[in-house]
Design an enzyme around this catalytic site. Structure first.
Site, PDB file in Angstrom:
ATOM      1  CG  ASN A  34     -16.486 -86.133  -2.166  1.00 37.02           C
ATOM      2  OD1 ASN A  34     -17.683 -86.385  -2.351  1.00 37.02           O
ATOM      3  ND2 ASN A  34     -15.566 -86.405  -3.074  1.00 37.02           N
ATOM      4  CE  LYS A  65     -14.069 -89.728  -2.648  1.00 36.86           C
ATOM      5  NZ  LYS A  65     -12.811 -90.426  -2.980  1.00 36.86           N
ATOM      6  CG  HIS A 115     -13.370 -85.906  -6.986  1.00 38.86           C
ATOM      7  ND1 HIS A 115     -12.932 -87.193  -7.226  1.00 38.86           N
ATOM      8  CD2 HIS A 115     -13.084 -85.647  -5.683  1.00 38.86           C
ATOM      9  CE1 HIS A 115     -12.419 -87.688  -6.118  1.00 38.86           C
ATOM     10  NE2 HIS A 115     -12.496 -86.783  -5.159  1.00 38.86           N
ATOM     11  CD  GLU A 171     -13.506 -90.830  -6.532  1.00 36.98           C
ATOM     12  OE1 GLU A 171     -12.763 -91.312  -5.663  1.00 36.98           O
ATOM     13  OE2 GLU A 171     -14.628 -90.345  -6.276  1.00 36.98           O
ATOM     14  CD  GLU A 189      -9.537 -84.630  -3.582  1.00 35.51           C
ATOM     15  OE1 GLU A 189      -9.919 -84.917  -2.439  1.00 35.51           O
ATOM     16  OE2 GLU A 189     -10.133 -84.994  -4.604  1.00 35.51           O
ATOM     17  N   GLY A 214      -8.014 -92.418  -1.425  1.00 37.36           N
ATOM     18  CA  GLY A 214      -8.568 -93.715  -1.061  1.00 37.36           C
ATOM     19  C   GLY A 214      -7.571 -94.857  -1.077  1.00 37.36           C
ATOM     20  CB  SER A 229      -4.938 -90.861   2.580  1.00 35.82           C
ATOM     21  OG  SER A 229      -5.288 -91.748   1.534  1.00 35.82           O
TER      22      SER A 229
END
Length: 254
Positions: free
Chosen positions: A9, A11, A94, A96, A162, A168, A208
């Site tokens: 991904n 992003k 996701h 985000e 996730e 991140g 990560s």
């Protein structure tokens, strides 16, 4: 045995020229890899040029998001058919997207239905916040997200667990922690689709993951690959993760 998936991904990273350069570095190492499904998910601007580069390889292509409507006045959105014209996968739900763009379990569900109706394989993301994790709510949160997000859909999909607190941040759930939560997810999938079908659904870990720690995750019983963020932006890191996954497959087959 479930075929693992390593999905990158990207992003909101890489211009088209940068995307071409990155993929050109990956293709020689990934184009013929067997035993692992490899998927690249660049930003929307790079989907078409990267699709052309991936022709004739075994590397899949996915979008990072899409709308559930077939067309209409939805400025800035991608329709399902715009993705399926040259891609095979789409990342949905996701964290985000949920945090910054107001996505809910209900809108994720609409998108999963639309993706499947257009021949796309959705990679459906679930995961808890740090506060929810510390309050021992992980099981309840991911169970709710799965049950609501997959209501009435077919089993032709991929799940990505996730934990939001590990995306991140450099912090990663231990392989044992991740596997325990993924086992819970598989139990919820068994309630929805039946145990036999649930055993065939691939569930990825994301948060990560990098070349240096990938092996410990892929050695776990229920982790079927990874949704990679930062490491997917570096050709050598991403290729290493794919090859580590392949090594675990070969080990399991020996």
């Amino acid at each position: 045995m479930r075929t693992p998936i390593i999905a990158g991904n990207w992003k909101m990273n890489k211009t088209v020229s940068e995307a071409r350069e990155l993929v050109s570095e990956m293709i020689p190492f990934l184009k013929d890899v067997q035993g692992v499904t490899t998927v690249l998910c660049p930003p929307a601007s790079a989907l078409l040029p990267i699709a052309a580069m991936l022709e004739g390889t075994d590397i899949g292509l996915g979008a990072q998001n899409m709308h559930w409507e077939a067309n209409g006045a939805y400025t800035g959105e991608l329709a399902p058919a715009m993705v399926s014209e040259f891609g095979q996968y789409v990342i949905l739900g996701h964290s985000e997207r949920r945090e910054y763009f107001g996505e809910t379990d209900e809108t994720v569900n609409k998108k999963v239905h639309a993706a499947q109706a257009n021949g796309l394989i959705p990679i459906v993301c679930v995961g808890e916040t740090l506060e929810e994790n510390e309050a021992n709510q992980t099981s309840a949160i991911v169970s709710r997200q799965i049950q609501a997000g997959l209501a009435g859909v077919k089993s032709d999909l991929v799940i990505a667990y996730e934990p939001i607190w590990a995306i991140g941040t450099g912090r990663a759930a231990t392989s044992e922690m991740a596997n325990a939560t993924i086992k819970i997810i598989r139990e919820v999938l068994a309630d929805i689709f039946g145990n036999e079908v649930a055993q065939g659904i691939r569930i990825l870990y994301g948060g990560s993951v990098k070349g240096s720690n990938a092996a410990e995750y892929f050695a776990q019983s229920d982790i079927d690959g990874a949704l990679i963020g930062g490491a997917a932006l570096k050709a050598d890191d991403f290729v290493k993760i794919v090859y580590v996954s392949r090594a675990e497959v070969m080990k399991g087959n020996s």
